[in-house]
Scaffold this active site. Structure first.
Site, PDB file in Angstrom:
ATOM      1  N   SER A 107       0.945   3.040   4.737  1.00 13.10           N
ATOM      2  CA  SER A 107       1.394   1.868   5.494  1.00 13.10           C
ATOM      3  C   SER A 107       2.668   2.254   6.228  1.00 13.10           C
ATOM      4  O   SER A 107       3.360   3.210   5.836  1.00 13.10           O
ATOM      5  CB  SER A 107       1.699   0.719   4.518  1.00 13.10           C
ATOM      6  OG  SER A 107       2.406  -0.307   5.165  1.00 13.10           O
ATOM      7  N   TYR A 120       5.814  -2.597  -3.127  1.00  8.64           N
ATOM      8  CA  TYR A 120       4.688  -2.124  -2.298  1.00  8.64           C
ATOM      9  C   TYR A 120       5.162  -0.911  -1.500  1.00  8.64           C
ATOM     10  O   TYR A 120       4.504   0.131  -1.471  1.00  8.64           O
ATOM     11  CB  TYR A 120       4.234  -3.257  -1.376  1.00  8.64           C
ATOM     12  CG  TYR A 120       3.168  -2.862  -0.386  1.00  8.64           C
ATOM     13  CD1 TYR A 120       1.844  -2.702  -0.779  1.00  8.64           C
ATOM     14  CD2 TYR A 120       3.480  -2.655   0.958  1.00  8.64           C
ATOM     15  CE1 TYR A 120       0.861  -2.343   0.133  1.00  8.64           C
ATOM     16  CE2 TYR A 120       2.513  -2.303   1.874  1.00  8.64           C
ATOM     17  CZ  TYR A 120       1.204  -2.146   1.461  1.00  8.64           C
ATOM     18  OH  TYR A 120       0.233  -1.789   2.371  1.00  8.64           O
TER      19      TYR A 120
HETATM   20  N1  LIG Z   1      -3.604  -5.474   6.139  1.00  6.59           N
HETATM   21  C1  LIG Z   1      -2.478  -4.888   6.494  1.00  6.59           C
HETATM   22  O1  LIG Z   1      -1.674  -5.432   7.280  1.00  6.59           O
HETATM   23  C2  LIG Z   1      -2.171  -3.488   5.994  1.00  6.59           C
HETATM   24  C3  LIG Z   1      -1.108  -2.788   6.602  1.00  6.59           C
HETATM   25  C4  LIG Z   1      -0.826  -1.500   6.171  1.00  6.59           C
HETATM   26  C5  LIG Z   1      -1.588  -0.928   5.175  1.00  6.59           C
HETATM   27  N2  LIG Z   1      -2.606  -1.624   4.584  1.00  6.59           N
HETATM   28  C6  LIG Z   1      -3.367  -0.959   3.533  1.00  6.59           C
HETATM   29  O2  LIG Z   1      -4.751  -1.033   3.830  1.00  6.59           O
HETATM   30  C7  LIG Z   1      -5.488  -0.980   2.601  1.00  6.59           C
HETATM   31  C8  LIG Z   1      -6.498  -2.112   2.574  1.00  6.59           C
HETATM   32  O3  LIG Z   1      -5.780  -3.345   2.488  1.00  6.59           O
HETATM   33  P1  LIG Z   1      -6.330  -4.719   3.117  1.00  6.59           P
HETATM   34  O4  LIG Z   1      -5.336  -5.216   4.074  1.00  6.59           O
HETATM   35  O5  LIG Z   1      -7.749  -4.538   3.561  1.00  6.59           O
HETATM   36  O6  LIG Z   1      -6.213  -5.641   1.827  1.00  6.59           O
HETATM   37  P2  LIG Z   1      -7.295  -6.540   1.081  1.00  6.59           P
HETATM   38  O7  LIG Z   1      -8.082  -7.328   2.082  1.00  6.59           O
HETATM   39  O8  LIG Z   1      -6.538  -7.251   0.010  1.00  6.59           O
HETATM   40  O9  LIG Z   1      -8.265  -5.470   0.448  1.00  6.59           O
HETATM   41  C9  LIG Z   1      -7.858  -4.705  -0.625  1.00  6.59           C
HETATM   42  C10 LIG Z   1      -9.000  -3.781  -0.981  1.00  6.59           C
HETATM   43  O10 LIG Z   1      -8.597  -2.992  -2.114  1.00  6.59           O
HETATM   44  C11 LIG Z   1      -9.591  -3.091  -3.105  1.00  6.59           C
HETATM   45  N3  LIG Z   1      -8.948  -3.035  -4.416  1.00  6.59           N
HETATM   46  C12 LIG Z   1      -7.810  -3.669  -4.826  1.00  6.59           C
HETATM   47  N4  LIG Z   1      -7.548  -3.371  -6.111  1.00  6.59           N
HETATM   48  C13 LIG Z   1      -8.547  -2.547  -6.517  1.00  6.59           C
HETATM   49  C14 LIG Z   1      -8.841  -1.893  -7.740  1.00  6.59           C
HETATM   50  N5  LIG Z   1      -8.050  -2.033  -8.828  1.00  6.59           N
HETATM   51  N6  LIG Z   1      -9.944  -1.102  -7.809  1.00  6.59           N
HETATM   52  C15 LIG Z   1     -10.751  -0.963  -6.740  1.00  6.59           C
HETATM   53  N7  LIG Z   1     -10.538  -1.549  -5.546  1.00  6.59           N
HETATM   54  C16 LIG Z   1      -9.447  -2.337  -5.452  1.00  6.59           C
HETATM   55  C17 LIG Z   1     -10.291  -4.424  -2.892  1.00  6.59           C
HETATM   56  O11 LIG Z   1     -11.615  -4.313  -3.375  1.00  6.59           O
HETATM   57  P3  LIG Z   1     -12.343  -5.462  -4.278  1.00  6.59           P
HETATM   58  O12 LIG Z   1     -11.446  -6.669  -4.315  1.00  6.59           O
HETATM   59  O13 LIG Z   1     -13.640  -5.695  -3.561  1.00  6.59           O
HETATM   60  O14 LIG Z   1     -12.525  -4.795  -5.605  1.00  6.59           O
HETATM   61  C18 LIG Z   1     -10.250  -4.537  -1.354  1.00  6.59           C
HETATM   62  O15 LIG Z   1     -11.350  -3.851  -0.789  1.00  6.59           O
HETATM   63  C19 LIG Z   1      -4.465  -1.053   1.461  1.00  6.59           C
HETATM   64  O16 LIG Z   1      -4.213   0.248   0.952  1.00  6.59           O
HETATM   65  C20 LIG Z   1      -3.227  -1.602   2.154  1.00  6.59           C
HETATM   66  O17 LIG Z   1      -2.044  -1.208   1.485  1.00  6.59           O
HETATM   67  C21 LIG Z   1      -2.918  -2.893   4.982  1.00  6.59           C
END
Ligand SMILES: NC(=O)c1ccc[n+]([C@@H]2O[C@H](COP(=O)([O-])OP(=O)(O)OC[C@H]3O[C@@H](n4cnc5c(N)ncnc54)[C@H](OP(=O)(O)O)[C@@H]3O)[C@@H](O)[C@H]2O)c1
Length: 183
Positions: A107, A120
């Site tokens: 991130s 985070y």
């Molecule tokens: N959205 C943003 O603005 C943003 C910005 C920078 C970086 N990111 C990064 O992008 C990645 C995806 O985030 P997102 O925004 O898509 O968030 P999200 O919608 O909350 O999705 C999180 C994902 O992580 C999985 N997950 C969480 N805990 C888990 C566990 N213990 N075991 C297996 N899977 C797990 C969830 O899968 P299930 O719930 O289906 O198990 C879901 O697919 C993350 O690494 C986040 O830090 C996001």
């Protein structure tokens, strides 16, 4: 990737409708046994692993002082140790192949300490150092390690976000400012 002919697996802790050509496997990255059984199951269907995308992440919105130690550990368990677990599980296969690629979703908060998301940020900083070192260690085996450092983008993170354990009035103004910039 499935449309291009790759054998693609997706993972989730829950039952999920898979996209066409993608097979869903159960995985909880915080559990050693879940990681082992997921990779074992995958290897019954394919004898190689060319690409691992470590995307699973736990987002939280709370001031450092308003985050319990248990929550801080929970964030690291998913965002850092989860990636270590998966990487350890696929590396023997990739080393034997003498090829592979690991993409770690970090991130912009892994580059700049984000107020209101301190733990985070800390977990993503840890991921950055780990990935940089790993990239050099795996270079002789033709295994690449990439970091992706996105800014904010719209996903379901608001629903899965870990909330503050404590609330101190001294942080109300800062919390409102940060909240309005994220929503
Ligand atoms: N959205 C943003 O603005 C943003 C910005 C920078 C970086 N990111 C990064 O992008 C990645 C995806 O985030 P997102 O925004 O898509 O968030 P999200 O919608 O909350 O999705 C999180 C994902 O992580 C999985 N997950 C969480 N805990 C888990 C566990 N213990 N075991 C297996 N899977 C797990 C969830 O899968 P299930 O719930 O289906 O198990 C879901 O697919 C993350 O690494 C986040 O830090 C996001």
């Amino acid at each position: 990737m499935a449309q291009e002919g790759y054998c693609v697996f997706g993972t989730s802790r829950k039952e999920h409708q898979a996209s066409q050509g993608v097979e869903m496997l159960r995985l909880d990255v915080t559990s050693d046994s879940s990681v082992q059984s997921c990779i074992k199951q995958l290897l019954t269907q394919t004898n190689r692993i060319d690409l691992l995308i470590n995307n699973a992440g736990q987002i939280h919105a709370s001031m450092i002082e308003e985050t319990s130690l248990e929550q801080a550990k929970e964030i690291f368990e998913t965002n850092f140790w989860g990636i270590v677990r998966l990487t350890n599980a696929v590396l023997p296969v990739m080393r034997q192949q003498r090829s592979g690629h690991i993409i770690n979703i970090s991130s912009v908060a892994g580059l700049i300490g984000a107020p209101g998301q301190g733990f985070y940020s800390a977990s993503k900083f840890a991921l950055e150092g780990y990935s940089e070192a790993l990239s050099v260690e795996l270079d002789p085996f033709n295994i690449n390690v990439s970091l992706i450092e996105p800014g904010y983008f719209k996903t379901n993170f608001n629903q899965s976000m870990l909330q503050a354990a404590f609330a101190y009035a001294d942080y109300d103004t800062a919390r409102d400012v940060i909240g309005s910039s994220v929503n």
